[in-house]
Design a protein around this motif. Structure first.
Motif, PDB file in Angstrom:
ATOM      1  N   ALA A   1       0.843  -1.204   0.000  1.00  0.00           N
ATOM      2  CA  ALA A   1       0.000   0.000   0.000  1.00  0.00           C
ATOM      3  C   ALA A   1       0.868   1.240   0.000  1.00  0.00           C
ATOM      4  CB  ALA A   1      -0.897  -0.011   1.224  1.00  0.00           C
ATOM      5  N   SER A   2       0.369   2.272  -0.615  1.00  0.00           N
ATOM      6  CA  SER A   2       1.069   3.554  -0.592  1.00  0.00           C
ATOM      7  C   SER A   2       0.097   4.579  -0.012  1.00  0.00           C
ATOM      8  CB  SER A   2       1.477   3.949  -2.006  1.00  0.00           C
ATOM      9  OG  SER A   2       0.311   4.061  -2.806  1.00  0.00           O
TER      10      SER A   2
ATOM     11  N   LEU B   1      -4.489   5.964  -1.809  1.00  0.00           N
ATOM     12  CA  LEU B   1      -5.403   4.838  -1.644  1.00  0.00           C
ATOM     13  C   LEU B   1      -5.996   4.386  -2.979  1.00  0.00           C
ATOM     14  CD1 LEU B   1      -6.851   2.918   0.243  1.00  0.00           C
ATOM     15  CD2 LEU B   1      -8.599   4.649   0.613  1.00  0.00           C
TER      16      LEU B   1
ATOM     17  N   PHE C   1      -3.568   2.343  -4.886  1.00  0.00           N
ATOM     18  CA  PHE C   1      -3.412   1.016  -4.290  1.00  0.00           C
ATOM     19  C   PHE C   1      -4.579   0.127  -4.681  1.00  0.00           C
ATOM     20  CE2 PHE C   1      -2.212  -2.293  -1.570  1.00  0.00           C
ATOM     21  CZ  PHE C   1      -3.302  -2.695  -0.810  1.00  0.00           C
TER      22      PHE C   1
ATOM     23  N   ALA D   1      -4.114  -3.308  -6.592  1.00  0.00           N
ATOM     24  CA  ALA D   1      -4.552  -4.530  -5.919  1.00  0.00           C
ATOM     25  C   ALA D   1      -5.603  -5.247  -6.753  1.00  0.00           C
ATOM     26  CB  ALA D   1      -5.090  -4.197  -4.526  1.00  0.00           C
TER      27      ALA D   1
ATOM     28  N   ILE E   1      -5.848  -9.066   2.554  1.00  0.00           N
ATOM     29  CA  ILE E   1      -5.287  -7.782   2.976  1.00  0.00           C
ATOM     30  C   ILE E   1      -4.569  -8.043   4.302  1.00  0.00           C
ATOM     31  CG2 ILE E   1      -5.802  -5.384   3.534  1.00  0.00           C
ATOM     32  CD1 ILE E   1      -6.653  -6.160   0.729  1.00  0.00           C
TER      33      ILE E   1
ATOM     34  N   GLU F   1     -12.089  -1.064  -1.138  1.00  0.00           N
ATOM     35  CA  GLU F   1     -11.703   0.194  -0.489  1.00  0.00           C
ATOM     36  C   GLU F   1     -12.059   0.205   0.989  1.00  0.00           C
ATOM     37  OE1 GLU F   1     -12.454   3.683  -2.802  1.00  0.00           O
ATOM     38  OE2 GLU F   1     -12.349   4.965  -1.009  1.00  0.00           O
TER      39      GLU F   1
ATOM     40  N   VAL G   1      -9.745  -2.005   2.938  1.00  0.00           N
ATOM     41  CA  VAL G   1      -8.410  -1.417   3.095  1.00  0.00           C
ATOM     42  C   VAL G   1      -8.392  -0.387   4.230  1.00  0.00           C
ATOM     43  CG1 VAL G   1      -6.724   0.100   1.981  1.00  0.00           C
ATOM     44  CG2 VAL G   1      -7.636  -1.889   0.761  1.00  0.00           C
TER      45      VAL G   1
ATOM     46  N   SER H   1      -6.281  -0.916   7.640  1.00  0.00           N
ATOM     47  CA  SER H   1      -5.268   0.062   8.000  1.00  0.00           C
ATOM     48  C   SER H   1      -5.512   0.604   9.398  1.00  0.00           C
ATOM     49  CB  SER H   1      -5.270   1.194   6.965  1.00  0.00           C
ATOM     50  OG  SER H   1      -4.168   2.030   7.155  1.00  0.00           O
TER      51      SER H   1
ATOM     52  N   ARG I   1       0.497   0.503   7.792  1.00  0.00           N
ATOM     53  CA  ARG I   1       0.812   0.038   6.437  1.00  0.00           C
ATOM     54  C   ARG I   1       0.228  -1.350   6.181  1.00  0.00           C
ATOM     55  NH1 ARG I   1       6.382  -0.889   5.445  1.00  0.00           N
ATOM     56  NH2 ARG I   1       6.416  -1.326   7.682  1.00  0.00           N
TER      57      ARG I   1
ATOM     58  N   TYR J   1      -0.695  -4.457   2.960  1.00  0.00           N
ATOM     59  CA  TYR J   1      -0.457  -4.862   1.574  1.00  0.00           C
ATOM     60  C   TYR J   1      -1.494  -5.892   1.174  1.00  0.00           C
ATOM     61  CZ  TYR J   1       2.024  -8.999   3.416  1.00  0.00           C
ATOM     62  OH  TYR J   1       2.371 -10.155   4.071  1.00  0.00           O
TER      63      TYR J   1
END
Lengths: 167, 491
Positions: free
Chosen positions: B137-138, B141, B144, B148, B157, B178, B181, B185, B196, B198
């Motif tokens: 992930a960066s 969003l 990402f 993904a 995730i 979304e 994620v 997070s 972080r 991934y």
């Protein structure tokens, strides 16, 4: 003559009905003829029950026999009639299921605890296990504090004796 | 054969198994043991035995300096590390070599490369060996989510700083991504102080397929086909087999070729195993490489007829690979069951006790690898695995039948074991059908629970048990025990 035997936590009554010409026993009302007398010692044995040959393996550990038949192993205790008559035992102690060390204590002496609540957490072979109170009560004593090691079946904590009669 | 004496830096069944090959090869064996194991089988079997010291037995077995010094002091030519302990410790391999002895395994550089899971993955990817696609992930969003989604669904995730299943979730469609994620997070931030995350391909009902390889260290590598190790509890294997059930020939060739590609690229020396996860859709991904002999190596030995420990020693001695790829024989099917001191009815809780009685069935097609004997004390000092029961047969169905019969015949009394549980696993319809995946044990937990004995069986157990009590015998036979033991007494 009757014997009380406990197997996997359940009690059964075994009566000897006859010895001659064959040993006839009755277990919970079911009759069986037993022929052939296997040796008393530990190890492999053979006996005929109702005409069918049964091969088994057995070891004695004091008041119990560990018995193995193909696919199944059980422990048979011979219940001492005097012990059976006395009130329900041992619900006051929290014992270690395996050797290890105490890593956390959640209740102290004098504190009330409900059945199922964690009293201490132990660690053995990299596994942590929470030990819970077996019934509602008050902690009498934490026998082994954090950091102490113990062996299997050692008492780790005690509850005050129950003031209510057992159900 | 330049080696005349080899020290085994291990214990238990694997030390005994290695010694069997050393004996067959006419090489002297040196065992090491902690004070607590002075009477252990691997000690009594060895030509020489040396005591190692440490706070605990495990610590003693991890003491590199002590072990290397001992090996030098008795003039050992080489050290075999077995599995576990120091077998994948690059510093140990380097220390052995620096001391002028031969380490029976790959060189320290290769051990380090494959020991670091991230570097191993990168090395695999760089050599066109498939790894589970993943995306870090960066801060962006939206970006990402796009990257993904491009991997495909379902996705796992995961928290980059995470563990223990926290911050992990499975996402099955783009519309859920979304929200998942954000949630992951947030959870990661809460649990690990590091938000972080991934995304990685989630393989449903994965099968654990691994390939045995042998390399000569000069770029020549052969494979000895695959093993399946999907039956696991607590992420540890309890049943393994060779070959893997119902694997289409083309897919098997592909997986084995991948393993060879990886080992060749690493100029791998000695024995190793490349592990993959295989999904139901036929996609497989590199998981990791184990740079040592594995616990379950006997199933490969039984279907190929090869002695892997001998191969390891000969490669280490500079004698090259045992044969060419085309000459690797493969015949029939083998299954290994790991007999462990534990209670499957209580979530596989490890058990302790003393082995009071041991009876092992014997057959040409059966191997029982163990270091236990009557009197052996099972303690919390070591892993709960007591023995391996390995069975070979012309086909899988018969291997299953033979294994169940052997487990039923096997008696280890005095400590609770998983023997009967293993028989139920093998007898389960899904196992027979080859419907294996790493969630087999929890998925079938209800069916695998110990069944309540019926009246007949319980009565048999009670009678067999009663006959062991003096009080019962006296009442039943009216005799002192001596005469009763003679049997056939008549009035």
């Amino acid at each position: 003559m009757a014997f009380i035997l406990d197997i996997d936590g359940r009690r059964h009554e075994l009566r000897i009905l006859a010895r001659w010409p064959s040993l006839i026993v009755e277990i919970d009302g079911r009759r069986h003829r037993v022929d052939g007398t296997p040796g008393e010692g530990d190890g492999a044995g053979c006996v005929r029950i109702d005409g069918a040959v049964l091969s088994f393996a057995r070891v004695s550990t004091g008041s119990s026999q560990i018995v193995r038949l193909p696919g199944t192993t059980s422990t048979v205790h011979l219940v001492d009639p005097r012990a059976a008559a006395s009130s329900a035992l041992g619900n006051d102690d929290i014992r270690a299921p395996m050797p290890g060390a105490v890593v956390a204590v959640s209740r102290q002496a004098g504190e009330a605890v409900l059945r199922g609540e964690t009293v201490l957490t132990i660690e053995s072979m990299k596994l942590q296990t929470a030990l819970a109170a077996p019934r509602d009560g008050v902690i009498a004593e934490i026998v082994r504090p954090v950091g102490e090691t113990f062996g299997q079946h050692d008492v780790l904590a005690r509850l005050e004796p129950s003031t209510e009669s057992e159900a | 054969m330049p080696f005349r004496k080899i020290l085994i830096a291990n214990r238990g069944e694997i030390a005994c198994r290695i010694m069997r090959t050393l004996s067959a090869m006419g090489i002297a064996s040196v065992a090491i043991h902690h004070r607590l194991e002075a009477a252990a089988r691997h000690v009594t079997m060895a030509d020489e035995a040396l005591e190692i010291t440490g706070e605990t037995p495990v610590e003693a077995h991890l003491d590199i300096a002590q072990i290397v010094a001992l090996a030098r002091s008795v003039g050992a030519d080489a050290i075999h590390p077995g599995y576990g302990f120091l077998s994948e410790n690059a510093a140990f391999a380097a220390a052995v070599t620096a001391a002028g002895l031969t380490f029976i395994g790959p060189d320290a550089r290769t051990i380090a490369l494959m020991g670091d899971k991230v570097s191993a993955r990168e090395f695999a990817r760089a050599n066109n060996v498939a790894v589970a696609p993943s995306v870090m992930a960066s801060d962006d969003l939206g970006d990402f989510v796009t990257r993904a989604s491009a991997i495909g669904f379902p996705l796992l995730i995961k928290a980059a700083a995470g563990g223990g299943g926290k911050g992990m979730s499975i996402v099955r469609s783009a519309s859920d991504l979304e929200a998942a994620v954000r949630r992951a997070s947030g959870e990661a931030e809460r649990y690990f102080g590091d938000g972080r995350i991934y995304a990685e391909t989630y393989v449903e009902r994965p099968r654990h397929i691994e390939v045995q390889v042998l390399g000569d260290g000069e770029g020549n590598v052969i494979h000895l086909f695959e093993r399946e190790c999907s039956i696991q509890r607590r992420f540890q294997k309890i049943v393994e087999e060779a070959p893997a059930a119902n694997l289409p020939g083309g897919l098997r060739d592909e997986i084995c070729a991948c393993a060879v590609t990886l080992a060749t690229a690493a100029r791998y020396k000695n024995a190793g195993t490349v592990e993959f996860i295989l999904g139901g859709d036929g996609r497989f991904f590199f998981l990791e490489m184990n740079t040592r002999l594995q616990v379950e190596h006997p199933v490969t030995e039984m279907v190929t007829g090869m002695d892997l420990v001998r191969a390891q020693i000969e490669i280490a001695a500079g004698l090259g690979l045992p044969c060419s790829q085309a000459d690797v024989p493969v015949d029939g099917h083998a299954i290994e069951c790991r007999v462990c001191a534990e209670d499957p009815e209580r979530d596989f809780l490890p058990e302790t006790g003393t082995v009071r009685y041991l009876s092992v069935p014997r057959a040409d097609w059966l191997r029982f690898e163990s270091a236990i004997a009557p009197g052996h004390r099972v303690t919390a000092d070591f892993d709960p695995m007591l023995a391996k029961l390995v069975v070979h047969a012309p086909d899988r169905a018969e291997a299953i039948d033979r294994s169940i019969a052997a487990l039923d015949d096997l008696s280890v009394l005095g400590v609770t074991t998983n023997i009967d549980y293993l028989a139920r696993v093998l007898g389960h319809g899904a196992f027979r059908d080859g419907a294996l995946h790493t969630g087999f044990v929890p998925d079938h937990a209800d069916a695998l629970r110990r069944p309540e004995p019926g009246h007949d069986e319980r009565d048999r157990l009670l009678i067999a048990g009663a006959l062991g009590f003096r009080e019962f015998r006296e009442a039943a036979f009216g005799l002192p025990d001596l005469q009763a033991a003679m049997g056939g007494w008549t009035n």
